[in-house]
Motif scaffolding. Structure first.
Motif, short mmCIF file in Angstrom:
data_model
loop_
_atom_site.label_atom_id
_atom_site.label_comp_id
_atom_site.label_asym_id
_atom_site.label_seq_id
_atom_site.Cartn_x
_atom_site.Cartn_y
_atom_site.Cartn_z
N VAL A 51 1.13 -1.22 0.04
CA VAL A 51 -0.02 0.03 -0.29
C VAL A 51 1.00 0.98 0.07
O VAL A 51 0.12 2.03 -0.32
N ASN A 52 2.31 0.80 -0.08
CA ASN A 52 3.18 2.22 0.24
C ASN A 52 3.20 2.87 -1.55
O ASN A 52 3.27 2.53 -2.45
N ILE A 53 3.20 4.67 -1.02
CA ILE A 53 2.52 5.45 -2.26
C ILE A 53 4.01 5.05 -3.73
O ILE A 53 3.91 5.16 -4.58
N THR A 54 4.77 4.44 -3.24
CA THR A 54 5.87 4.37 -4.13
C THR A 54 5.06 3.36 -5.52
O THR A 54 5.88 3.92 -6.09
N ASN A 55 4.37 2.68 -4.68
CA ASN A 55 4.04 1.29 -5.98
C ASN A 55 3.30 1.89 -6.69
O ASN A 55 2.27 1.27 -7.40
N VAL A 56 2.51 3.82 -6.18
CA VAL A 56 1.57 3.83 -7.36
C VAL A 56 2.46 4.56 -8.84
O VAL A 56 1.13 4.32 -9.55
N ASN A 109 -5.32 2.22 -7.51
CA ASN A 109 -6.33 0.58 -7.22
C ASN A 109 -5.35 -0.50 -7.56
O ASN A 109 -4.84 -0.80 -8.52
N GLN A 110 -5.48 -0.80 -5.55
CA GLN A 110 -4.19 -1.89 -6.27
C GLN A 110 -4.92 -3.30 -6.29
O GLN A 110 -4.23 -4.03 -6.78
N LYS A 111 -5.79 -3.78 -6.91
CA LYS A 111 -6.80 -5.07 -6.52
C LYS A 111 -5.91 -4.87 -8.44
O LYS A 111 -6.03 -5.83 -8.82
N GLU A 112 -7.09 -4.23 -8.82
CA GLU A 112 -6.79 -3.81 -10.91
C GLU A 112 -5.24 -3.84 -11.53
O GLU A 112 -5.89 -3.06 -12.04
N ASP A 113 -4.36 -3.33 -10.38
CA ASP A 113 -3.60 -2.43 -10.57
C ASP A 113 -4.03 -1.80 -11.06
O ASP A 113 -2.49 -1.54 -11.85
N THR A 114 -4.38 -0.71 -10.78
CA THR A 114 -3.93 0.47 -12.22
C THR A 114 -3.77 2.03 -11.25
O THR A 114 -4.21 2.14 -10.01
N ILE A 115 -3.19 3.39 -11.97
CA ILE A 115 -2.82 4.36 -11.41
C ILE A 115 -3.92 5.20 -12.09
O ILE A 115 -3.28 5.41 -13.46
N THR A 116 -4.29 6.08 -12.02
CA THR A 116 -5.18 7.06 -12.87
C THR A 116 -4.29 8.85 -11.89
O THR A 116 -4.71 8.85 -11.07
N LEU A 138 -2.73 3.95 -15.99
CA LEU A 138 -1.66 3.40 -15.62
C LEU A 138 -2.33 2.27 -15.51
O LEU A 138 -2.15 1.88 -14.60
N THR A 139 -1.66 1.00 -16.16
CA THR A 139 -1.93 -0.58 -15.68
C THR A 139 -0.46 -1.41 -15.99
O THR A 139 0.18 -1.17 -16.67
N ASP A 140 -0.54 -2.16 -15.83
CA ASP A 140 0.15 -3.12 -15.78
C ASP A 140 1.69 -3.02 -15.09
O ASP A 140 2.46 -2.97 -16.28
N LYS A 141 1.56 -2.13 -13.96
CA LYS A 141 2.85 -2.41 -13.51
C LYS A 141 3.75 -0.93 -13.44
O LYS A 141 4.51 -1.14 -14.24
N MET A 142 2.65 -0.18 -14.45
CA MET A 142 2.76 1.48 -15.04
C MET A 142 3.26 1.17 -17.24
O MET A 142 4.40 1.43 -17.46
N SER A 143 3.69 -0.20 -17.17
CA SER A 143 4.06 -0.62 -18.86
C SER A 143 3.39 -0.72 -19.63
O SER A 143 2.98 0.00 -20.82
N LYS A 144 1.58 -0.09 -19.20
CA LYS A 144 0.99 0.22 -20.12
C LYS A 144 0.17 1.09 -19.19
O LYS A 144 0.09 1.36 -18.27
#
Length: 747
Positions: A51-56, A109-116, A138-144
């Motif tokens: 849940v750390n913000i670095t994973n955003v 969104n940690q469940k869907e691994d999306t950053i908006t 951004l999705t898939d660990k920022m690769s998409k």
């Protein structure tokens, strides 16, 4: 305990436990109490890597710990544990690996691994590019990811806008409704030119750019459309493919277009096919080949034409190669050939204004104070005035030079050995073997006087075949000569410094003692010492000839004065004036230079550059009796950038006694460049033969428009020649360059 202090302790503990580069000073803004209350909703036990913000903004760090550190700040931070959603609100700023992302709101969104990221999204890249968007996902660990209403300002001020941007697997990018321009744009006005496309696809893996339904517009008016266009992306340095064609027109070829196909054979080898299709002469085949080795390179270019009118084969070849054999030896070759003296002018090829083409091959060696060279030369005459010259072939030409280590007094020996074989088209030839041994002693006195004492002995041996002297006497056989010479040079520089400038005055005296012997001109041909003009570059030399075939016989004293001034605020000015006194009126150099007395003419030069708006370089010779100019050469730039004048002038009298008879020449070249407006510039030039019955040799004009994204050149030129095989005529041309895309037009 104050809440801000409690927050810092909690975050530091979490960072320590999980080894995250997270700093409380990056989270909290001390002057914002609202920030403190909102962020303290996150309690220490609930902070974890997931849940750390670095994973955003970045995928999960790899096990090897190479993941770049990430820093962020925001006005508010909320964590909805039930939905597994982290929300940062207000002045959100994320920094990772020299990339900065700013937005009004960021949702993870940690469940869907999306950053908006929402609202006024700005991405700052290390390269200087700036990306603006209304919404970034951004999705898939920022690769998409996807972006909407994207605008990009590149580091070079190029602008790109798109309705939608998508980043897929393998860094594949797709943009829709795209507008591209490198031009400056103003509100409610169209740029000078832009490209619009319904869809642009960037295949990062294949390094390709693909366009669909692309239109080029000039001031909003469509001028070119293509349903499909593809080219390499900017990361590609070289690749096989077609280049922009070149368009030309002249009196020989008529209208012509030159296609260009580049073949990238490998990283170190390529070929450019560039044939010319002309309206009057058909196809001119042409190409360029380049190859690079670890120790050298080869480059060759040429053209070939079979003239449909005369049925003659015409062509040219320019080739250069260099190879470092080892740390001491270097081999190189420079081949320059044209089938006839008018071919390069007819096709407007490089070297078309050269008097002759020189081809050379050499092997050179360098080792400490030793130098050796083995060379061969071939000449192709292009000048119509020299069409009857007897061309020489020089093969071989060998030179070896050794300079000894200096003694404790500074003296050193210099030994030169030279061998040359020269053959002419008319079968007359000569072979020369020369050796020069000299002893040199430089010395600087305690008073600043600079001395140099030189004693030399030159030995020559010639084998001459069918040498015609004065076009009547013929000599065949072996001839030798020995020439001793002693010289002493003295200089005394005086330096004066003031608050405004530094000045140097340097008197120079050179004395040479040598016998008044004959050069045996009726037995030894002059192949390499035909430059016999006494001027500012050689008047103070011990040996004023440039080669071996003529010795500078006779004793003399040369004297001169150098003066220079270096301004602290202004520029530099210098002048030099010198003269020689010959003890014998019959010594070789004076006779060849047309001198007829004990004193030679005065030789000098003046250089002046007081400001950036004016510079002048002037070389001259003055008659010793009436002080009339016998030689004059001037070049000068005058004026600021907005209006600059360049002038070049040369004049020399006829020298009837020279080994190459020449007539009086006087020529003036002028070029005026005016920046009419900020973007428009006009250049006019003319080269004029000012001798009797002379006229314009060439003239022309260039009209140039240039702004931040476009360059257009219109030119008209006319070149004249006394060669009846060359039809001098006006040439018209236009060239268009679009920034980042290239250009098309005349050569």
């Amino acid at each position: 305990m104050h809440k801000s202090k409690l927050l810092k302790i909690v975050v530091l503990l979490a960072s320590t436990c999980y080894a995250f580069p997270l700093f409380a000073d990056s989270i909290v803004r001390p002057d914002t109490q609202k920030t403190i209350h909102q962020i303290t909703r996150l309690k220490a036990p609930r902070i974890s890597p997931e849940v750390n913000i670095t994973n955003v903004v970045t995928p999960k760090a790899p096990e090897n710990g190479d993941n770049p550190e990430i820093y962020f700040s925001a006005d508010e931070l909320e964590n909805n544990q039930e939905l597994s959603v982290i929300t940062a609100i207000g002045n959100v700023e994320i920094i990772r690996d020299n990339i900065t992302v700013k937005a009004d709101k960021v949702i993870y969104n940690q469940k869907e691994d999306t950053i908006t990221a929402l609202g006024n999204v700005v991405i700052l890249e290390e390269t200087g590019n700036v990306v603006f968007s209304d919404r970034v996902e951004l999705t898939d660990k920022m690769s998409k990811g996807e972006m909407e209403n994207i605008k990009i300002i590149m580091a070079d001020k190029t602008r790109i806008a798109a309705k939608k941007f998508r980043r897929l697997e393998k860094d594949k990018k797709i943009m829709t409704n795209v507008v591209y321009t490198p031009c400056d744009t103003c509100r409610n006005s169209n740029p000078l030119w832009q490209i619009k496309a319904r869809k642009v696809e960037h295949d990062a893996e294949d390094q390709d750019m693909h366009y669909q339904n692309a239109t080029v517009e000039i001031k909003g008016v469509p001028v070119f459309y293509t349903p499909f266009l593809s080219h390499p992306d900017p990361t590609v340095k070289r690749r096989s493919g077609f280049l922009f064609p070149k368009i030309s027109s002249n009196s020989y070829l008529g209208g012509a277009i030159q296609g260009q196909y580049f073949w990238d054979i490998s990283d170190h080898e390529d070929i450019l096919f560039n044939p010319i299709i002309s309206s009057d002469k058909g196809i001119v085949y042409g190409g360029t080949y380049n190859r690079y080795f670890t120790r050298g390179n080869i480059s060759a270019s040429g053209t070939f034409l079979r003239d449909p009118d005369t049925k003659e084969n015409r062509g040219n070849l320019f080739a250069y190669g260099r190879y470092e054999v080892n740390d001491f030896w270097v081999a190189d070759a420079d081949i320059n050939y044209a089938s006839d003296n008018a071919y390069l002018k007819d096709l407007s090829l490089p070297k078309k204004d050269d008097t002759w083409l020189t081809s050379r091959a050499s092997l050179q060696g360098f080792d400490n104070r030793n130098y050796a060279a083995l060379e061969a030369y071939y000449y192709k005459i292009l000048s119509y005035d020299l069409r009857y010259a007897n061309r020489p072939y020089v093969m071989p030409l060998f030179v070896y030079e050794n300079i000894s280590d200096p003694t404790k007094f500074g003296a050193y020996n210099k030994n030169t050995f030279s061998l040359a074989s020269v053959t002419h088209e008319e079968d007359n030839s000569s072979q020369r073997l020369s050796m020069i041994n000299s002893w040199n002693l430089p010395y600087t006195s305690p008073y600043g006087e600079k001395y140099k004492l030189v004693a030399s002995l030159k030995s020559d041996l010639y084998y001459v075949n069918d040498y015609r002297y004065n076009k009547t006497d013929v000599y065949d056989g072996v001839v030798g000569r020995i020439f001793p010479q002693v010289g002493l040079e003295w200089r005394l520089p005086f330096i004066r410094n003031t608050e405004e400038s530094s000045q140097i005055i340097e008197p120079i005296i050179v004395a040479a003692l040598a016998p008044n012997q004959s050069n045996k001109a009726d037995e030894i041909p002059n192949e390499d010492s035909q430059d016999v003009e006494l001027n500012d570059t050689n008047i103070l030399n011990l040996d004023r000839y440039s080669g071996y075939d003529r010795n500078d016989t006779g004793s003399r004293i040369s004297y001169g004065l150098n003066w220079s001034s270096y301004g602290k605020k202004w520029g530099r000015t210098s002048a030099m004036l010198a003269q020689s006194y010959e003890f014998s009126k019959n010594e070789s150099f004076a006779a060849a230079d047309g001198e007829h007395g004990d004193f030679t003419d005065y030789a000098g030069r003046i250089y002046a550059s007081p400001t950036e708006y004016f510079d002048l370089n002037y070389r001259f010779k003055l008659d010793k009796d009436d002080y009339k100019l016998t030689y004059s050469e001037l070049s000068s730039n005058i004026g600021p950038k907005i209006l600059k004048l360049y002038v070049s002038y040369i004049f020399f009298q006829a020298n009837k006694t020279s080994s190459i008879a020449n007539s009086e020449r006087e020529e003036l070249y002028t070029m005026l460049r005016a920046n009419v407006t900020k973007n428009w510039a006009l250049s006019l030039y003319n080269r004029q033969d000012m001798a009797k019955n002379g006229g314009s040799l060439e003239k022309g004009a260039f009209l140039t428009y240039e702004d931040e994204c476009t360059k257009v050149i219109f030119n008209i030129e006319k070149e004249n020649s006394n060669d009846p095989n060359y039809e001098g005529d006006f040439k018209f041309g236009a060239t268009f360059f679009l920034k980042t895309l290239g250009g098309v037009g005349t050569k």
